[in-house]
Design a protein around this motif. Structure first.
Motif, short mmCIF file in Angstrom:
data_model
loop_
_atom_site.label_atom_id
_atom_site.label_comp_id
_atom_site.label_asym_id
_atom_site.label_seq_id
_atom_site.Cartn_x
_atom_site.Cartn_y
_atom_site.Cartn_z
N PHE A 1 0.84 10.96 2.13
CA PHE A 1 0.48 10.26 0.91
C PHE A 1 1.31 8.99 0.76
CE2 PHE A 1 0.48 9.41 -3.61
CZ PHE A 1 -0.81 9.71 -4.00
N LYS A 2 2.61 9.10 0.99
CA LYS A 2 3.46 7.94 0.75
C LYS A 2 3.23 6.84 1.76
CE LYS A 2 7.66 9.07 -0.03
NZ LYS A 2 8.56 7.98 0.03
N ILE B 1 -8.42 10.78 -4.23
CA ILE B 1 -7.07 10.29 -4.57
C ILE B 1 -7.15 9.34 -5.75
CG2 ILE B 1 -5.10 8.90 -3.79
CD1 ILE B 1 -5.58 9.97 -0.98
N MET C 1 -6.41 8.74 6.11
CA MET C 1 -7.76 8.54 5.58
C MET C 1 -8.31 7.15 5.87
SD MET C 1 -6.96 6.45 2.99
CE MET C 1 -8.41 6.41 1.93
N TYR D 1 -5.10 9.27 -9.18
CA TYR D 1 -4.10 8.19 -9.13
C TYR D 1 -4.31 7.20 -10.27
CZ TYR D 1 -0.75 5.42 -6.35
OH TYR D 1 0.36 4.75 -5.90
N ALA E 1 -1.07 -0.08 -4.22
CA ALA E 1 -1.50 1.13 -3.52
C ALA E 1 -2.99 1.39 -3.75
CB ALA E 1 -0.67 2.33 -3.98
N SER F 1 0.42 6.20 3.09
CA SER F 1 -0.99 5.81 3.00
C SER F 1 -1.75 6.09 4.29
CB SER F 1 -1.15 4.31 2.69
OG SER F 1 -0.42 3.94 1.57
N LEU G 1 -5.68 14.79 4.10
CA LEU G 1 -4.85 13.81 4.80
C LEU G 1 -4.23 14.39 6.07
CD1 LEU G 1 -3.07 11.91 1.86
CD2 LEU G 1 -5.17 11.30 3.05
N GLY H 1 4.32 3.02 -4.06
CA GLY H 1 3.52 3.15 -5.27
C GLY H 1 3.97 4.36 -6.06
N LEU H 2 3.02 4.97 -6.75
CA LEU H 2 3.35 6.14 -7.54
C LEU H 2 3.84 7.28 -6.66
CD1 LEU H 2 0.32 5.96 -9.97
CD2 LEU H 2 2.69 5.30 -10.40
N GLY H 3 3.46 7.25 -5.39
CA GLY H 3 3.96 8.25 -4.45
C GLY H 3 5.48 8.27 -4.42
N ASN H 4 6.08 7.09 -4.48
CA ASN H 4 7.54 7.01 -4.42
C ASN H 4 8.18 7.31 -5.77
OD1 ASN H 4 6.09 5.03 -2.72
ND2 ASN H 4 8.09 4.87 -1.77
N SER I 1 -5.41 -0.72 -1.78
CA SER I 1 -5.62 -0.32 -0.39
C SER I 1 -6.58 0.85 -0.29
CB SER I 1 -4.29 0.01 0.29
OG SER I 1 -3.78 1.25 -0.14
N LEU I 2 -6.55 1.72 -1.29
CA LEU I 2 -7.49 2.86 -1.27
C LEU I 2 -8.92 2.37 -1.46
CD1 LEU I 2 -5.33 5.29 -3.36
CD2 LEU I 2 -6.37 5.92 -1.19
N SER J 1 0.83 -1.20 0.00
CA SER J 1 0.00 0.00 0.00
C SER J 1 0.87 1.25 0.00
CB SER J 1 -0.91 0.01 1.24
OG SER J 1 -1.41 1.30 1.46
N ALA J 2 1.95 1.22 0.78
CA ALA J 2 2.78 2.41 0.93
C ALA J 2 3.57 2.70 -0.35
CB ALA J 2 3.73 2.24 2.11
N1 TRP Z 1 1.00 5.35 -0.59
C1 TRP Z 1 0.63 5.15 -1.94
C2 TRP Z 1 1.73 5.66 -2.85
O1 TRP Z 1 2.74 6.11 -2.40
C3 TRP Z 1 -0.68 5.84 -2.26
C4 TRP Z 1 -1.75 5.47 -1.32
C5 TRP Z 1 -2.27 4.23 -1.11
C6 TRP Z 1 -2.39 6.31 -0.40
N2 TRP Z 1 -3.20 4.27 -0.13
C7 TRP Z 1 -3.28 5.52 0.33
C8 TRP Z 1 -2.26 7.66 -0.13
C9 TRP Z 1 -4.04 6.09 1.34
C10 TRP Z 1 -3.04 8.20 0.87
C11 TRP Z 1 -3.90 7.44 1.61
O2 TRP Z 1 1.65 5.58 -4.01
#
Ligand code: TRP
Length: 458
Positions: free
Chosen positions: A234-235, A109, A240, A113, A328, A237, A396, A31-34, A331-332, A28-29
């Motif tokens: 965001f990264k 998101i 929320m 996303y 990711a 997760s 967030l 993903g595109l955030g990284n 998990s959302l 979940s952590a």
């Molecule tokens: N963390 C994920 C990423 O880095 C994105 C993501 C997944 C997310 N679940 C989340 C961000 C919940 C905020 C809340 O790509």
């Protein structure tokens, strides 16, 4: 038990092993955030100074909130709203609103996303069907623009992404989520290492690394602090309810603080590896570090152009990135699906496709915001940018703020100690104490200062 309750409690069985829970949480952590967001925001906000703000946000705010969320989820063993209701001291206190706001965040998101994930999918496809490698910034930029300004392609790829996510979720928690992520994260890590070696031997490597690691503290501004904080949320997760939902699938004997720390460190490592892959390219071939959301897509074709078998490697790279993005997104959407299926007694299948359908509607407005809806702006932003901004920089951090208030000031320290030490089985009193200080004082204060500062209150 009705048949449906039975089905749900079986699904509630959760992740099969402790390692599985760690990996799914990592899934979940990471993903595109990284890979997409971290490099572009670091580029836009001045490099290393932003990285410093980001590190402070991650360890003083992000990690405590993450531990708090997982703890809540595991103690509540339900979707985010039910969990907050169950754990709050009195049914009249409206803590469940954090969960309701989380549902809104999940939608907003996902709206943008899924679009970025769609671009990744499109690049996977294109790397198979044509040559996308070039070290010329104009060529790679043009290729990207051609994709995002085409409404048909934007929608098509986004919907493909949504259907895939829906299919994985309907397989259920353990089988779908755990299995997809387990093998792919180590592979992604390895491939990033390979790309980094190539990037570090380019002529602009020193300049790139200087940009990424040598802070110029004059670049620290209130806006940069807010963006860094939002990126940390965001990264990881958090903010929320995704980690509350995932925590509900964790096993009772799992060490929450130490697992969360491992997730945060691995997540950081992947981001840094992505940054190290991109910034040397930027300075070698004259890309613009502040190019914004397109940074990843326009720079990567340049580094792969300089590698043997670059065509093959760029395909694998985007493929692995698409898997990371799927972990990711799952998990959302799981936040919404767990809520819908438990609250309205829907089967997981119906809940999933209901959510996916609604997401396709909202998501389309983001997908079209570089083409058909490019001139439609609110508060000076396209819908894509607006969803991104409102979630990361407002919803967030606010969600995280209220979670720290709930855990730090509403729950009893004895309860927290019991949860984090697994009823005394772990010998981690100092961790619990440190957590209590962070979650009661430091994290909420930092969030508050950053939010107020960015509104120019001071
Ligand atoms: N963390 C994920 C990423 O880095 C994105 C993501 C997944 C997310 N679940 C989340 C961000 C919940 C905020 C809340 O790509």
């Amino acid at each position: 038990m009705t048949a449906l309750e039975k089905e749900n409690s079986m699904k509630r069985g959760g992740f099969a092993t402790a390692l599985g829970a760690l990996i799914a949480t990592l899934g979940s952590a990471i993903g595109l955030g990284n890979i997409w967001r971290f490099p572009y925001l670091t580029g836009e906000n001045g490099g290393a100074a932003f990285l410093v703000l980001y590190l402070i946000s991650t360890f003083l705010v992000g990690l405590p909130v993450m531990i708090a969320e997982i703890m809540l989820g595991r103690a509540g063993r339900a979707n985010v709203i039910t969990t907050l209701r169950r754990l709050s001291p009195s049914p009249r206190q409206p803590w469940w609103l954090i969960g309701a706001a989380g549902g809104l965040s999940a939608f907003l998101i996902m709206a943008f996303y899924t679009e970025v994930a769609g671009w990744v999918f499109a690049y996977v496809f294109r790397s198979l069907t044509s040559n996308i490698l070039s070290t010329n910034p104009e060529v790679t930029t043009q290729m990207f623009v051609a994709l995002v300004s085409d409404p048909f392609q934007s929608l098509l790829w986004q919907w493909i992404v949504l259907v895939l996510v829906g299919l994985i979720i309907t397989f259920g928690v353990a089988r779908g989520i755990e299995a997809t992520t387990k093998r792919l994260i180590p592979l992604l890590f390895l491939l990033l290492l390979v790309v980094d070696v190539r990037a570090l031997t380019l002529p602009g490597a020193v300049e790139g690394l200087t940009f990424l690691f040598k802070p110029d503290f004059s670049k620290i501004t209130a806006t940069a602090a807010l963006i860094a904080l939002g990126l940390a949320f965001f990264k990881l997760s958090i903010g929320m309810g995704a980690m509350i939902t995932y925590g509900s699938y964790w096993k009772d004997d799992q060490n929450i603080p130490s697992t969360a720390l491992r997730v945060a460190l691995s997540d950081l490592a992947v981001s840094l590896l992505a940054g190290i892959a991109i910034f040397p390219v930027v300075f070698t071939y004259g890309f613009e570090p502040a190019a914004g959301a397109k940074l990843l897509f326009i720079t990567l074709p340049a580094v792969f152009a300089q590698m043997p078998l670059g065509n093959v490697f760029i395909f694998i790279f985007f493929l692995l990135t698409s898997f990371a993005a799927i972990g990711a997104m799952v998990s959302l959407v799981e936040v919404v699906v767990a809520f819908l299926s438990e609250q309205f007694e829907l089967s997981r299948k119906s809940a999933t496709w209901l959510a996916v359908g609604a997401l396709a509607l909202v998501g389309s407005t983001a997908a079209l915001s570089n083409s058909t809806l490019a001139n439609f702006t609110l508060f000076g932003k396209t819908l894509f940018d607006l969803y991104d901004f409102v979630t990361s920089n407002v919803l967030l951090p606010l969600g995280g703020f209220f979670i720290t208030l709930f855990v730090g000031w509403t729950l009893k320290p004895a309860f927290i100690r019991e949860q984090l030490s697994n009823r005394g089985q772990l010998n981690n009193e100092w961790v619990v104490r440190l957590f209590l200080i962070l979650v009661r004082y430091i994290s909420p204060l930092l969030v508050l200062i950053v939010l107020l500062d960015s509104l120019n209150v001071f």
